[in-house]
Scaffold this active site. Structure first.
Site, PDB file in Angstrom:
ATOM      1  N   ASP A   1      41.464  38.288  30.999  1.00 34.84           N
ATOM      2  CA  ASP A   1      41.543  37.840  32.383  1.00 34.84           C
ATOM      3  C   ASP A   1      42.986  37.461  32.704  1.00 34.84           C
ATOM      4  OD1 ASP A   1      39.187  36.571  34.511  1.00 34.84           O
ATOM      5  OD2 ASP A   1      41.285  36.022  34.812  1.00 34.84           O
TER       6      ASP A   1
ATOM      7  N   ASN B   1      29.019  36.202  37.241  1.00 35.04           N
ATOM      8  CA  ASN B   1      28.858  35.697  38.604  1.00 35.04           C
ATOM      9  C   ASN B   1      28.323  36.826  39.479  1.00 35.04           C
ATOM     10  OD1 ASN B   1      29.939  33.149  37.940  1.00 35.04           O
ATOM     11  ND2 ASN B   1      32.021  33.954  38.126  1.00 35.04           N
TER      12      ASN B   1
ATOM     13  N   GLY C   1      29.840  33.126  43.200  1.00 34.47           N
ATOM     14  CA  GLY C   1      31.283  33.035  43.003  1.00 34.47           C
ATOM     15  C   GLY C   1      31.918  34.318  42.526  1.00 34.47           C
ATOM     16  N   GLN C   2      31.241  35.444  42.769  1.00 28.34           N
ATOM     17  CA  GLN C   2      31.806  36.737  42.353  1.00 28.34           C
ATOM     18  C   GLN C   2      32.908  37.138  43.323  1.00 28.34           C
ATOM     19  OE1 GLN C   2      28.960  39.975  42.133  1.00 28.34           O
ATOM     20  NE2 GLN C   2      30.424  41.328  41.113  1.00 28.34           N
TER      21      GLN C   2
ATOM     22  N   HIS D   1      31.137  42.325  35.875  1.00 25.32           N
ATOM     23  CA  HIS D   1      31.936  41.896  34.725  1.00 25.32           C
ATOM     24  C   HIS D   1      31.290  40.697  34.077  1.00 25.32           C
ATOM     25  CE1 HIS D   1      33.527  40.224  38.480  1.00 25.32           C
ATOM     26  NE2 HIS D   1      33.798  39.120  37.824  1.00 25.32           N
TER      27      HIS D   1
ATOM     28  N   HIS E   1      32.210  37.559  31.872  1.00 28.44           N
ATOM     29  CA  HIS E   1      33.284  36.728  31.319  1.00 28.44           C
ATOM     30  C   HIS E   1      32.869  36.274  29.921  1.00 28.44           C
ATOM     31  CE1 HIS E   1      35.254  35.678  35.321  1.00 28.44           C
ATOM     32  NE2 HIS E   1      34.064  36.024  35.751  1.00 28.44           N
TER      33      HIS E   1
HETATM   34  P1  5GP Z   1      34.695  36.614  39.354  1.00 29.24           P
HETATM   35  O1  5GP Z   1      35.247  35.483  40.156  1.00 29.24           O
HETATM   36  O2  5GP Z   1      34.445  37.822  40.207  1.00 29.24           O
HETATM   37  O3  5GP Z   1      33.530  36.247  38.500  1.00 29.24           O
HETATM   38  O4  5GP Z   1      35.815  37.002  38.302  1.00 29.24           O
HETATM   39  C1  5GP Z   1      36.878  37.837  38.600  1.00 29.24           C
HETATM   40  C2  5GP Z   1      37.921  37.591  37.534  1.00 29.24           C
HETATM   41  O5  5GP Z   1      38.814  38.678  37.537  1.00 29.24           O
HETATM   42  C3  5GP Z   1      38.744  36.329  37.750  1.00 29.24           C
HETATM   43  O6  5GP Z   1      38.605  35.480  36.626  1.00 29.24           O
HETATM   44  C4  5GP Z   1      40.158  36.850  37.923  1.00 29.24           C
HETATM   45  O7  5GP Z   1      41.120  36.019  37.309  1.00 29.24           O
HETATM   46  C5  5GP Z   1      40.096  38.211  37.267  1.00 29.24           C
HETATM   47  N1  5GP Z   1      41.002  39.209  37.827  1.00 29.24           N
HETATM   48  C6  5GP Z   1      41.158  39.505  39.142  1.00 29.24           C
HETATM   49  N2  5GP Z   1      42.054  40.497  39.285  1.00 29.24           N
HETATM   50  C7  5GP Z   1      42.451  40.843  38.030  1.00 29.24           C
HETATM   51  C8  5GP Z   1      43.369  41.815  37.536  1.00 29.24           C
HETATM   52  O8  5GP Z   1      44.009  42.572  38.270  1.00 29.24           O
HETATM   53  N3  5GP Z   1      43.531  41.876  36.182  1.00 29.24           N
HETATM   54  C9  5GP Z   1      42.841  41.059  35.331  1.00 29.24           C
HETATM   55  N4  5GP Z   1      43.076  41.209  34.013  1.00 29.24           N
HETATM   56  N5  5GP Z   1      41.965  40.136  35.775  1.00 29.24           N
HETATM   57  C10 5GP Z   1      41.785  40.024  37.111  1.00 29.24           C
END
Ligand code: 5GP
Ligand code: ZN
Length: 113
Positions: free
Chosen positions: A30, A86, A92-93, A99, A101
């Site tokens: 991340d 998420n 909170g997605q 994905h 985590h």
């Molecule tokens: P969500 O909030 O959708 O569950 O998680 C999205 C995650 O993707 C976040 O933790 C954010 O830091 C990560 N993220 C967003 N854009 C990028 C990117 O361009 N590269 C990487 N490696 N992580 C990303």
């Protein structure tokens, strides 16, 4: 999905720090880590969220093979870790490509915010 950031990462159009890859699945660190280990595991094909994950073989592969392997490789399997997916607005997605985590390397709190 041509405008999906995680599709672009899967296709290596956007660079990422890849920790695991096979034909169907890729995992990368991340960009804003919330724990010493913070890896995102995604299907290479575009799946929006857990709600659209109809491919049972892929779901089983990620959950029973890929995530445990990464946890072992990262050295967090023994002490434990957290797996989070998420889903949607209230979940909170922020990136609409499924994905998981993997968070580890520190003690996690509960309940989440
Ligand atoms: P969500 O909030 O959708 O569950 O998680 C999205 C995650 O993707 C976040 O933790 C954010 O830091 C990560 N993220 C967003 N854009 C990028 C990117 O361009 N590269 C990487 N490696 N992580 C990303
Ligand atoms: Zn995508």
């Amino acid at each position: 999905m041509s405008d999906c950031i995680f599709c672009k990462i899967a296709q290596k159009e956007i660079p990422s720090n890849i920790v695991y890859e096979d034909d169907t699945t890729i995992a990368f660190r991340d960009v804003e880590p919330q724990a010493p280990t913070h890896v995102l595991v995604i299907p290479k094909k575009h799946v929006k969220s857990v709600m659209e994950l109809s491919d049972k073989e892929l779901a089983a592969h990620i959950l029973t093979e890929v995530i445990p392997k990464i946890a072992k490789d990262e050295g967090i399997a023994e002490k434990g870790f957290r797996v989070v997916a998420n889903v949607g607005e209230d979940g909170g997605q922020t990136v609409p490509h499924l994905h998981f985590h993997i968070l580890g390397g520190r003690s996690m709190q509960w309940p989440p915010g």
